[in-house]
Enzyme design. Structure first.
Site, PDB file in Angstrom:
ATOM      1  N   TYR A 104       0.834  -1.214   0.000  1.00  0.00           N
ATOM      2  CA  TYR A 104       0.000   0.000   0.000  1.00  0.00           C
ATOM      3  C   TYR A 104       0.859   1.250   0.000  1.00  0.00           C
ATOM      4  O   TYR A 104       0.617   2.181  -0.786  1.00  0.00           O
ATOM      5  CB  TYR A 104      -0.924  -0.011   1.225  1.00  0.00           C
ATOM      6  CG  TYR A 104      -1.744   1.258   1.350  1.00  0.00           C
ATOM      7  CD1 TYR A 104      -2.753   1.545   0.435  1.00  0.00           C
ATOM      8  CD2 TYR A 104      -1.498   2.170   2.374  1.00  0.00           C
ATOM      9  CE1 TYR A 104      -3.501   2.710   0.550  1.00  0.00           C
ATOM     10  CE2 TYR A 104      -2.247   3.326   2.494  1.00  0.00           C
ATOM     11  CZ  TYR A 104      -3.238   3.594   1.584  1.00  0.00           C
ATOM     12  OH  TYR A 104      -3.974   4.761   1.678  1.00  0.00           O
ATOM     13  N   LYS A 149       1.193   4.461  -2.868  1.00  0.00           N
ATOM     14  CA  LYS A 149       1.058   5.888  -2.595  1.00  0.00           C
ATOM     15  C   LYS A 149       2.359   6.637  -2.855  1.00  0.00           C
ATOM     16  O   LYS A 149       2.348   7.823  -3.212  1.00  0.00           O
ATOM     17  CB  LYS A 149       0.564   6.105  -1.166  1.00  0.00           C
ATOM     18  CG  LYS A 149      -0.854   5.565  -0.943  1.00  0.00           C
ATOM     19  CD  LYS A 149      -1.847   6.129  -1.965  1.00  0.00           C
ATOM     20  CE  LYS A 149      -3.263   5.672  -1.715  1.00  0.00           C
ATOM     21  NZ  LYS A 149      -4.243   6.267  -2.682  1.00  0.00           N
TER      22      LYS A 149
END
Length: 249
Positions: free
Chosen positions: A154, A158
């Protein structure tokens, strides 16, 4: 407030949470808003109904942005029904935390296909229908981009969003399209509640490490997004703005 009067905005993943708050804020400031959703039709229609009840203009448009074939028709419908796009908010995303031992190709693909590839392909499609005068693209990232334990994949998505934002700002600047990343900290959304974070030790630790002393609300992010969408931020591009109460991971 009418800082977005006459503008057309597409907000992805806008049926709830941060996306819904952005859609409502944009409409309150005069924009016509396309509320994209993947599976939450009723929630998206509720956002649209709220906008219309307040005198605004909005449509709900279904598309799973992990499916590359769904993206073109989504953007085409928005442009056909609302007109040339002035603002794109790439908000749709997914998160799954896992220690390195639990990382699998499926875990990786699920997050990168939506958070990164979906963002790129939605931007690509939207540019074909952007206002020739330019506009604003806002990529919703996360403070997790700087790295967070048990969330390497994750955080990687980002971090990629931050890099993509800078690259696109340089590429699209000559077309008068500004591109910025808006990176929230912990925000109280339906997803955060479902994950069990609210009331947890993690929330308490986050608040203790946040200079402003609390976790955020969706409207805290929406007001900053509205600034980035408006002509008030006409000289801001390629920036990463943190909506995190001063917290930085």
């Amino acid at each position: 407030m009418s800082s977005l009067q006459g503008k057309v905005a597409l907000v992805t993943g806008a049926s709830k949470g941060i996306g819904a708050a952005i859609a409502l804020e944009f409409a309150a400031r005069g924009a016509a808003v396309a509320v994209n959703y993947s599976g939450s039709k009723a929630a998206a229609e509720k956002v649209v109904a709220e906008i219309k009840a307040a005198g605004g203009k909005a449509i709900a448009v279904q598309a799973n942005l992990s499916d590359s074939e769904a993206i073109g028709p989504l953007v085409e419908k928005v442009a056909k029904e609302l007109g040339p796009i002035n603002v794109l908010v790439n908000n749709a995303g997914v998160y799954e935390f896992s220690p390195i031992e639990g990382v699998t190709p499926e875990h990786f693909a699920k997050q990168f296909n939506l958070n990164v590839l979906g963002l790129l392909l939605t931007t690509q499609a939207a540019l074909r229908h952007f206002d020739p005068k330019g506009g604003s693209i806002i990529n919703i990232g996360s403070v997790a981009a700087s790295g967070i334990a048990s969330a390497a994949v994750y955080a990687g998505t980002k971090g990629a969003v931050n890099s993509i934002t800078v690259s696109l700002s340089k590429e699209l600047g000559p077309r008068q399209i500004r591109v910025n990343a808006l990176n929230p900290g912990m925000i109280e959304t339906e997803g955060v509640h479902a994950a069990g974070f609210i009331g947890s030790d993690f929330q308490k630790q986050t608040e203790a490490e946040t200079p402003l002393g609390r976790i955020g609300q969706p409207n805290d992010v929406a007001s900053i997004a509205a600034f980035l969408a408006s002509d008030d931020s006409t000289w801001a591009s390629g920036q990463t703005i943190y909506a995190s109460g001063g917290a930085r991971l």
